[in-house]
Design a protein around this motif. Structure first.
Motif, short mmCIF file in Angstrom:
data_model
loop_
_atom_site.label_atom_id
_atom_site.label_comp_id
_atom_site.label_asym_id
_atom_site.label_seq_id
_atom_site.Cartn_x
_atom_site.Cartn_y
_atom_site.Cartn_z
N VAL A 175 0.84 -1.20 0.00
CA VAL A 175 0.00 0.00 0.00
C VAL A 175 0.88 1.25 0.00
O VAL A 175 0.62 2.20 -0.74
N GLU A 176 1.90 1.25 0.82
CA GLU A 176 2.79 2.41 0.87
C GLU A 176 3.55 2.60 -0.45
O GLU A 176 3.70 3.72 -0.94
N SER A 177 3.98 1.50 -1.05
CA SER A 177 4.67 1.60 -2.35
C SER A 177 3.72 2.09 -3.44
O SER A 177 4.11 2.85 -4.33
N TRP A 178 2.47 1.64 -3.37
CA TRP A 178 1.44 2.10 -4.31
C TRP A 178 1.24 3.61 -4.17
O TRP A 178 1.16 4.33 -5.16
N ARG A 179 1.19 4.08 -2.94
CA ARG A 179 1.04 5.52 -2.70
C ARG A 179 2.23 6.30 -3.27
O ARG A 179 2.07 7.34 -3.92
N GLN A 180 3.43 5.79 -3.04
CA GLN A 180 4.63 6.47 -3.53
C GLN A 180 4.66 6.54 -5.06
O GLN A 180 5.03 7.57 -5.63
N ALA A 181 4.28 5.45 -5.71
CA ALA A 181 4.25 5.45 -7.18
C ALA A 181 3.26 6.49 -7.70
O ALA A 181 3.51 7.17 -8.72
N TRP A 182 2.15 6.63 -7.03
CA TRP A 182 1.14 7.62 -7.40
C TRP A 182 1.69 9.03 -7.21
O TRP A 182 1.60 9.88 -8.11
N ALA A 210 -6.90 1.88 -17.54
CA ALA A 210 -5.49 2.23 -17.42
C ALA A 210 -5.17 3.53 -18.17
O ALA A 210 -4.38 4.36 -17.70
N LYS A 211 -5.79 3.74 -19.32
CA LYS A 211 -5.57 4.97 -20.09
C LYS A 211 -6.07 6.18 -19.31
O LYS A 211 -5.43 7.24 -19.28
N SER A 212 -7.20 6.03 -18.65
CA SER A 212 -7.74 7.12 -17.83
C SER A 212 -6.82 7.44 -16.66
O SER A 212 -6.57 8.61 -16.33
N ARG A 213 -6.27 6.38 -16.02
CA ARG A 213 -5.37 6.60 -14.88
C ARG A 213 -4.07 7.23 -15.35
O ARG A 213 -3.47 8.04 -14.62
N SER A 216 -4.74 10.84 -15.39
CA SER A 216 -4.89 11.39 -14.04
C SER A 216 -3.56 11.56 -13.33
O SER A 216 -3.39 12.47 -12.51
N LEU A 217 -2.61 10.71 -13.63
CA LEU A 217 -1.31 10.79 -12.97
C LEU A 217 -0.38 11.80 -13.64
O LEU A 217 0.41 12.45 -12.96
N THR A 218 -0.44 11.91 -14.95
CA THR A 218 0.54 12.75 -15.65
C THR A 218 0.08 14.19 -15.84
O THR A 218 0.92 15.08 -16.05
N ARG A 219 -1.21 14.46 -15.78
CA ARG A 219 -1.71 15.80 -16.04
C ARG A 219 -1.34 16.81 -14.95
O ARG A 219 -0.89 17.92 -15.27
N PRO A 220 -1.45 16.49 -13.66
CA PRO A 220 -1.10 17.48 -12.62
C PRO A 220 0.41 17.77 -12.63
O PRO A 220 1.23 16.90 -12.98
N SER A 221 0.79 18.95 -12.19
CA SER A 221 2.21 19.28 -12.08
C SER A 221 2.81 18.68 -10.82
O SER A 221 4.02 18.49 -10.73
#
Length: 280
Positions: A175-182, A210-213, A216-221
């Protein structure tokens, strides 16, 4: 005699093992670590003396040594087991039964003790049957020795519990690694925490989700995520649920929700198979 696992951990050689010795087979003795206390070393020496006496055929000496150990450490399960095994070797089954029953009152799930006691029960039953039915060969109890008081004796239930606890730790780390990757916006690493066929109600298949995610991950600065009140609960041996409060913040969005992740062991890799926001 009430069993106290804390007491067992504190006495010399408290952790027992399922390593057993069958009469006639000699195996090396487990030595205490160099850091053992003088009391622990003295205890181990006495324990090993009883083993050596039994292996040399001095069963009376082994019994005397083990009885002395039990006077000093009345809840020592290894000494109880070995004393019963010595009595069995001398065909003193009533004495062996008394020792084993007393030890089992402390912890009825100790496998080595239970196995030896069951041999005595089976022997007694066969003797009783011989008085009714025609004579048949009686299987004498053999007795099994625990070689060392320096390692742990676990029941199947305890071993299963240890496995579940280990899996819970693994998932908590995931869970912690998942958070860090995000937070680090590493899309490939983030997606790898999900099952290959994972999707949500808003998407028809994994690829669309997956395309939507990815967006969501790459759009924010930047992305900041904090998890609080993390609770890990095993649902089955291969499924673990994790709930927590998730505080999300980016340059475009901010919220705090209660979330549930369900992890499943897939080929020894724990993957997310369900992710939900909890509204209740």
């Amino acid at each position: 005699m009430k069993h106290d696992s804390t007491h067992l951990r504190k006495r010399p050689g408290a952790l027992l093992t399922t390593l057993l010795w069958t009469w006639g087979i000699i195996a090396p003795l487990t030595m205490l670590a160099e850091t053992a206390t003088a009391d622990e070393q003295a205890y181990q020496a006495r324990f090993e003396q009883a083993i050596q006496a039994s292996q040399s055929g001095d069963m009376d000496g082994a019994i005397q040594l083990l009885q002395g150990l039990l006077k000093d450490y009345p809840q020592d399960l290894a000494a109880s087991n070995n004393l019963a095994a010595a009595y069995i070797k001398q065909h003193e089954y009533d004495k062996a039964q008394q020792v084993l029953e007393s030890a089992l009152n402390a912890d009825p799930k100790i496998a080595a003790l239970r196995k030896n006691l069951n041999q005595i029960y089976a022997y007694q039953a066969q003797q009783a049957y011989q008085s009714v039915f025609k004579k048949s060969e009686v299987d004498l109890p053999q007795g099994q020795w625990i070689l060392s008081a320096g390692t742990e004796l676990k029941t199947p239930e305890q071993a299963q519990l240890a496995l579940v606890e280990n899996n819970m730790k693994r998932v908590a780390n995931r869970v912690e690694s998942w958070r860090q990757a995000w937070v680090e916006q590493e899309v490939s690493r983030y997606l790898d925490y999900y099952s290959p066929d994972y999707t949500s109600d808003n998407y028809n298949n994994h690829q669309a989700w997956a395309k939507s995610r990815d967006r969501s991950l790459t759009r924010p600065s930047y992305i900041r995520i904090q998890l609080d009140d993390v609770q890990v609960v095993p649902l089955t041996p291969q499924t673990i649920q994790v709930t927590f409060w998730q505080a999300y913040e980016s340059n475009t969005f901010k919220d705090r929700v209660r979330k549930k992740l369900v992890w499943q062991n897939q080929d020894d890799q724990w993957k997310i198979v369900q992710e939900n926001v909890l509204y209740d």
